[in-house]
Design a protein around this motif. Structure first.
Motif, PDB file in Angstrom:
ATOM      1  N   ARG A 164       0.712  -1.387  -0.086  1.00  0.00           N
ATOM      2  CA  ARG A 164       0.041  -0.128   0.037  1.00  0.00           C
ATOM      3  C   ARG A 164       0.907   1.176  -0.072  1.00  0.00           C
ATOM      4  O   ARG A 164       0.646   2.334  -0.801  1.00  0.00           O
ATOM      5  N   ALA A 165       1.990   1.274   0.850  1.00  0.00           N
ATOM      6  CA  ALA A 165       2.816   2.443   0.820  1.00  0.00           C
ATOM      7  C   ALA A 165       3.241   2.674  -0.633  1.00  0.00           C
ATOM      8  O   ALA A 165       3.630   3.920  -1.131  1.00  0.00           O
ATOM      9  N   LEU A 166       3.982   1.436  -1.190  1.00  0.00           N
ATOM     10  CA  LEU A 166       4.530   1.640  -2.587  1.00  0.00           C
ATOM     11  C   LEU A 166       3.444   2.227  -3.512  1.00  0.00           C
ATOM     12  O   LEU A 166       3.704   3.167  -4.235  1.00  0.00           O
ATOM     13  N   TYR A 167       2.207   1.904  -3.724  1.00  0.00           N
ATOM     14  CA  TYR A 167       1.149   2.320  -4.483  1.00  0.00           C
ATOM     15  C   TYR A 167       0.932   3.725  -4.327  1.00  0.00           C
ATOM     16  O   TYR A 167       0.586   4.501  -5.148  1.00  0.00           O
ATOM     17  N   GLY A 203      -6.194   3.287  -0.196  1.00  0.00           N
ATOM     18  CA  GLY A 203      -5.301   4.016  -0.181  1.00  0.00           C
ATOM     19  C   GLY A 203      -5.305   4.844  -1.491  1.00  0.00           C
ATOM     20  O   GLY A 203      -4.648   5.854  -1.734  1.00  0.00           O
ATOM     21  N   LEU A 204      -5.590   3.906  -2.610  1.00  0.00           N
ATOM     22  CA  LEU A 204      -5.614   4.586  -3.824  1.00  0.00           C
ATOM     23  C   LEU A 204      -6.878   5.390  -4.183  1.00  0.00           C
ATOM     24  O   LEU A 204      -7.860   5.038  -3.844  1.00  0.00           O
ATOM     25  N   THR A 205      -6.461   6.333  -5.019  1.00  0.00           N
ATOM     26  CA  THR A 205      -7.442   7.362  -5.301  1.00  0.00           C
ATOM     27  C   THR A 205      -8.371   6.526  -6.580  1.00  0.00           C
ATOM     28  O   THR A 205      -9.586   6.534  -6.504  1.00  0.00           O
ATOM     29  N   ASP A 206      -7.517   5.866  -7.170  1.00  0.00           N
ATOM     30  CA  ASP A 206      -8.483   5.264  -8.264  1.00  0.00           C
ATOM     31  C   ASP A 206      -8.155   3.517  -8.229  1.00  0.00           C
ATOM     32  O   ASP A 206      -6.987   3.052  -8.969  1.00  0.00           O
ATOM     33  N   PRO A 207      -9.078   2.841  -7.509  1.00  0.00           N
ATOM     34  CA  PRO A 207      -8.788   1.422  -7.554  1.00  0.00           C
ATOM     35  C   PRO A 207      -8.946   0.770  -8.674  1.00  0.00           C
ATOM     36  O   PRO A 207      -8.425  -0.330  -8.831  1.00  0.00           O
ATOM     37  N   SER A 208      -9.710   1.287  -9.857  1.00  0.00           N
ATOM     38  CA  SER A 208     -10.103   0.523 -11.096  1.00  0.00           C
ATOM     39  C   SER A 208      -8.636   0.384 -11.657  1.00  0.00           C
ATOM     40  O   SER A 208      -8.558  -0.432 -12.711  1.00  0.00           O
ATOM     41  N   ARG A 209      -7.749   1.209 -11.531  1.00  0.00           N
ATOM     42  CA  ARG A 209      -6.592   0.905 -12.366  1.00  0.00           C
ATOM     43  C   ARG A 209      -5.611  -0.187 -11.690  1.00  0.00           C
ATOM     44  O   ARG A 209      -4.445  -0.448 -12.135  1.00  0.00           O
ATOM     45  N   LEU A 210      -5.847  -0.582 -10.376  1.00  0.00           N
ATOM     46  CA  LEU A 210      -5.023  -1.624  -9.915  1.00  0.00           C
ATOM     47  C   LEU A 210      -5.728  -3.006 -10.339  1.00  0.00           C
ATOM     48  O   LEU A 210      -6.978  -3.287 -10.196  1.00  0.00           O
ATOM     49  N   ILE A 211      -4.888  -4.121 -10.551  1.00  0.00           N
ATOM     50  CA  ILE A 211      -5.196  -5.235 -10.906  1.00  0.00           C
ATOM     51  C   ILE A 211      -4.098  -6.273 -10.394  1.00  0.00           C
ATOM     52  O   ILE A 211      -2.912  -6.052 -10.058  1.00  0.00           O
ATOM     53  N   ASP A 216      -3.448   6.977 -16.357  1.00  0.00           N
ATOM     54  CA  ASP A 216      -3.757   5.946 -16.824  1.00  0.00           C
ATOM     55  C   ASP A 216      -3.066   4.726 -16.809  1.00  0.00           C
ATOM     56  O   ASP A 216      -3.295   3.829 -17.247  1.00  0.00           O
ATOM     57  N   ALA A 217      -1.890   4.880 -16.087  1.00  0.00           N
ATOM     58  CA  ALA A 217      -0.908   3.688 -15.904  1.00  0.00           C
ATOM     59  C   ALA A 217      -1.829   2.385 -15.286  1.00  0.00           C
ATOM     60  O   ALA A 217      -2.173   2.835 -14.303  1.00  0.00           O
ATOM     61  N   ILE A 218      -1.347   1.192 -15.810  1.00  0.00           N
ATOM     62  CA  ILE A 218      -2.183   0.137 -14.990  1.00  0.00           C
ATOM     63  C   ILE A 218      -0.953  -0.174 -13.766  1.00  0.00           C
ATOM     64  O   ILE A 218       0.075  -0.424 -14.248  1.00  0.00           O
ATOM     65  N   ILE A 219      -1.572  -0.400 -12.599  1.00  0.00           N
ATOM     66  CA  ILE A 219      -0.755  -0.946 -11.446  1.00  0.00           C
ATOM     67  C   ILE A 219      -0.984  -2.480 -11.445  1.00  0.00           C
ATOM     68  O   ILE A 219      -2.171  -2.866 -11.207  1.00  0.00           O
ATOM     69  N   ALA A 220      -0.150  -3.336 -11.679  1.00  0.00           N
ATOM     70  CA  ALA A 220      -0.513  -4.689 -11.724  1.00  0.00           C
ATOM     71  C   ALA A 220       0.437  -5.347 -10.593  1.00  0.00           C
ATOM     72  O   ALA A 220       1.558  -5.584 -10.980  1.00  0.00           O
ATOM     73  N   SER A 221      -0.458  -6.410  -9.770  1.00  0.00           N
ATOM     74  CA  SER A 221       0.582  -6.695  -8.663  1.00  0.00           C
ATOM     75  C   SER A 221       0.589  -8.272  -8.974  1.00  0.00           C
ATOM     76  O   SER A 221      -0.150  -9.083  -9.475  1.00  0.00           O
ATOM     77  N   SER A 222       2.012  -8.686  -8.677  1.00  0.00           N
ATOM     78  CA  SER A 222       2.382 -10.246  -9.189  1.00  0.00           C
ATOM     79  C   SER A 222       1.955 -11.259  -7.855  1.00  0.00           C
ATOM     80  O   SER A 222       2.305 -12.002  -7.691  1.00  0.00           O
ATOM     81  N   THR A 223       1.430 -10.352  -6.935  1.00  0.00           N
ATOM     82  CA  THR A 223       1.010 -11.121  -5.630  1.00  0.00           C
ATOM     83  C   THR A 223       0.404 -12.517  -5.887  1.00  0.00           C
ATOM     84  O   THR A 223      -0.444 -12.661  -6.466  1.00  0.00           O
ATOM     85  N   SER A 224       1.084 -13.458  -5.016  1.00  0.00           N
ATOM     86  CA  SER A 224       0.622 -14.822  -4.740  1.00  0.00           C
ATOM     87  C   SER A 224      -0.283 -14.978  -3.978  1.00  0.00           C
ATOM     88  O   SER A 224      -1.252 -15.635  -3.789  1.00  0.00           O
ATOM     89  N   ALA A 225      -0.060 -14.678  -2.816  1.00  0.00           N
ATOM     90  CA  ALA A 225      -0.628 -14.837  -1.405  1.00  0.00           C
ATOM     91  C   ALA A 225      -1.711 -13.930  -1.046  1.00  0.00           C
ATOM     92  O   ALA A 225      -2.584 -14.372  -0.210  1.00  0.00           O
ATOM     93  N   LEU A 226      -1.691 -12.614  -1.675  1.00  0.00           N
ATOM     94  CA  LEU A 226      -2.998 -11.765  -1.219  1.00  0.00           C
ATOM     95  C   LEU A 226      -4.030 -11.786  -2.337  1.00  0.00           C
ATOM     96  O   LEU A 226      -3.806 -12.023  -3.436  1.00  0.00           O
ATOM     97  N   TRP A 274      -6.898  -9.335  -4.482  1.00  0.00           N
ATOM     98  CA  TRP A 274      -7.075  -8.017  -4.945  1.00  0.00           C
ATOM     99  C   TRP A 274      -7.638  -7.192  -3.916  1.00  0.00           C
ATOM    100  O   TRP A 274      -7.050  -5.934  -3.656  1.00  0.00           O
ATOM    101  N   SER A 275      -8.905  -7.470  -3.349  1.00  0.00           N
ATOM    102  CA  SER A 275      -9.290  -6.509  -2.245  1.00  0.00           C
ATOM    103  C   SER A 275      -8.402  -6.326  -1.112  1.00  0.00           C
ATOM    104  O   SER A 275      -8.745  -5.439  -0.499  1.00  0.00           O
ATOM    105  N   ASP A 276      -7.597  -6.788  -0.845  1.00  0.00           N
ATOM    106  CA  ASP A 276      -6.380  -6.442   0.247  1.00  0.00           C
ATOM    107  C   ASP A 276      -5.681  -5.121  -0.328  1.00  0.00           C
ATOM    108  O   ASP A 276      -5.207  -4.483   0.612  1.00  0.00           O
ATOM    109  N   LEU A 277      -5.658  -4.936  -1.246  1.00  0.00           N
ATOM    110  CA  LEU A 277      -4.588  -3.800  -1.941  1.00  0.00           C
ATOM    111  C   LEU A 277      -5.009  -2.355  -1.996  1.00  0.00           C
ATOM    112  O   LEU A 277      -4.347  -1.621  -2.143  1.00  0.00           O
ATOM    113  N   PRO A 278      -6.313  -2.195  -2.778  1.00  0.00           N
ATOM    114  CA  PRO A 278      -6.566  -1.125  -2.925  1.00  0.00           C
ATOM    115  C   PRO A 278      -6.758   0.268  -2.085  1.00  0.00           C
ATOM    116  O   PRO A 278      -6.791   1.380  -2.475  1.00  0.00           O
TER     117      PRO A 278
END
Lengths: 317, 317
Positions: free
Chosen positions: A105-108, A136-144, A118-128, A130-134
């Motif tokens: 989250r701090a990194l995002y 803090g983000l102003t625009d969660p739709s850009r996160l995948i 409009d850059a896409i933020i794509a997490s390689s997360t294996s253990a987490l 999606w809903s753990d991550l957004p």
């Protein structure tokens, strides 16, 4: 620090940012560079940054065997001190940070402050999930979430989840352009698909060892020469469709569904007790037969490359 | 009835008897014939006997692509009305009868009355355990389970269980001589190894569909392009050995064992309700995309042949 002394600017492919220069970051970077993307990498650790270009040599050489390319892909690489510099102008930001929610989250927050809107933020997360991550983000739709399977540059699967179809479509096209096979999840799920399957299979594989049905080496040999081989050409559902005779899946379910449910009930629920762990460690030493982990990884990669070349000529079902 | 008008007697390889001329019997027969064994087949059904030689054409042609041979392997085939004639002089009697304990036991009584005293009786049984079968046999030590994985002539795995090492060693050598990979079980177990693994994986694959995490086609695509591909070159235990960093399996278990146990606890326990069955049937129709079962089988076999040729050059781990 920057390795971009001779960086071309006319590849025509969007710039990709790689956050986290570990094993997965290196594999993603090699894949993206090989397919003509400019890659801007960042890691908080100086040693990781300093060794990053050198770490790409092996995966780049492997990719070149799969699809030969001209030119030096490293000319497209830059390695950066700051997140802000690494994300600048990137269309896709592939995050490979440790599996810690606060860290990500701090990194995002840093990313969102500096990246293209409009850059896409794509997490390689294996253990987490999606809903753990957004938060803090102003625009969660850009996160995948865009979860690769190890080693990412030699295993085509990328599992995608997000809440905005247009974002997923754009990411899908970029991964596909690098030869990957994106698969869409309809629902946010821990372990996505592949690690859920791997975990389900390994639970029974551990049970087989714990119950003394077979030793570690025999278990692995059965998988690689039996169901594993078949699952490399045919999905599990499709296998039962073909196992149902002329009636296909419907026939299978009608005739053998009840026996499959009884089989499920008979599968094991092992615990990783000290005894079971000791049996797994002792068994894998027998199977490794003196081969070191780097030697085993090299063998794995050679076999994956051969399998990928074979399926290119003769596609899976 | 006999198809042995031109049967050579000097192949030097032991004679094999195939009991049951269905799909599995045909695959075994083709494999054995291709590798130079005389095959004496029996089935209680006239139509199965009459069509048996013709059914072998396709698997024999596939085997010939994997390892070209000269001569007509069908010259080594005979098809018999009586069990006694089929088992005569056979060193290995591969039984592929229906999965019914009374049927198999009645057949073994006929076999024992007519077979060589040291002939091995090997059951292809998938659903039954070894311990279900020997009652009624004078010498249970000659009985083994030898479970192939479909399609047997293109999937190397044969899972062996029995109570006499010398018998298992002899069977092991014969299957190995036909290019198969026998794997020994240490304990009699329902589903042997491979079907336990397949069942464990499919339970979660069904759960993923039932929970709406992914549709049938996406689930299969994830498997074939991810874990399935990797399990065709690397066993599940070995994958975690390589997933543990420099610490190998011990490091993996120490660091990620607890999270793996939590993952196990989160896996699903679906039931094959009418709704779930309908979703599986509808999903597989989408995935099949109009391809008939014979067309899908042909694609599967072509992909398996390509994978087998690739691994011959570059062995799995």
């Amino acid at each position: 620090m920057s390795a971009d002394t001779d960086q071309p600017t006319d590849t025509g492919r969007p710039t990709v940012c790689i956050l986290g220069c570990g094993l997965i970051g290196a594999s993603w970077a090699a894949l993206m560079l090989h397919h003509g993307h400019r890659v801007q990498a960042w890691d908080p650790v100086e040693a990781a940054r300093a060794s990053f270009a050198a770490r790409l040599a092996a995966p780049l050489a492997q990719l070149n065997r799969l699809s030969p390319r001209s030119g030096d892909p490293l000319a497209l690489l830059s390695v950066h001190y700051s997140v802000a510099a690494a994300v600048a102008d990137a269309a896709l930001i592939q995050e490979n940070a440790p599996e810690s929610i606060p860290t990500k989250r701090a990194l995002y927050a840093e990313v969102e402050a500096a990246a293209l809107p409009d850059a896409i933020i794509a997490s390689s997360t294996s253990a987490l999930r999606w809903s753990d991550l957004p938060p803090g983000l102003t625009d969660p739709s850009r996160l995948i979430t865009a979860h690769p399977f190890n080693p990412p540059h030699l295993v085509p699967l990328v599992e995608l989840y997000g809440i905005e179809d247009a974002v997923l479509d754009q990411a899908d096209a970029m991964y596909r352009g690098c030869g990957q096979v994106p698969v869409r999840l309809r629902k946010d799920a821990t372990g996505h698909i592949a690690n859920r399957l791997a975990s389900a299979l390994w639970r029974e594989a551990v049970n087989i060892v714990a119950e003394g049905i077979a030793d570690v080496q025999a278990m692995d040999a059965a998988l690689v020469n039996g169901p594993g081989l078949r699952w490399s050409v045919l999905g599990a559902h499709m296998a039962y469709h073909l196992g149902g005779g002329a009636g296909g899946m419907a026939g299978y379910l009608a005739h053998l569904g009840p026996s499959q449910e009884r089989r499920w009930a008979s599968l094991g629920s092992p615990s990783l007790t000290p005894e079971v762990c000791a049996a797994l460690v002792a068994g894998i030493e027998v199977e490794a037969a003196g081969r070191t982990i780097p030697q085993l990884e090299t063998q794995r990669d050679e076999a994956l490359i051969a399998a990928l070349l074979a399926r290119r000529e003769t596609p899976h079902v």
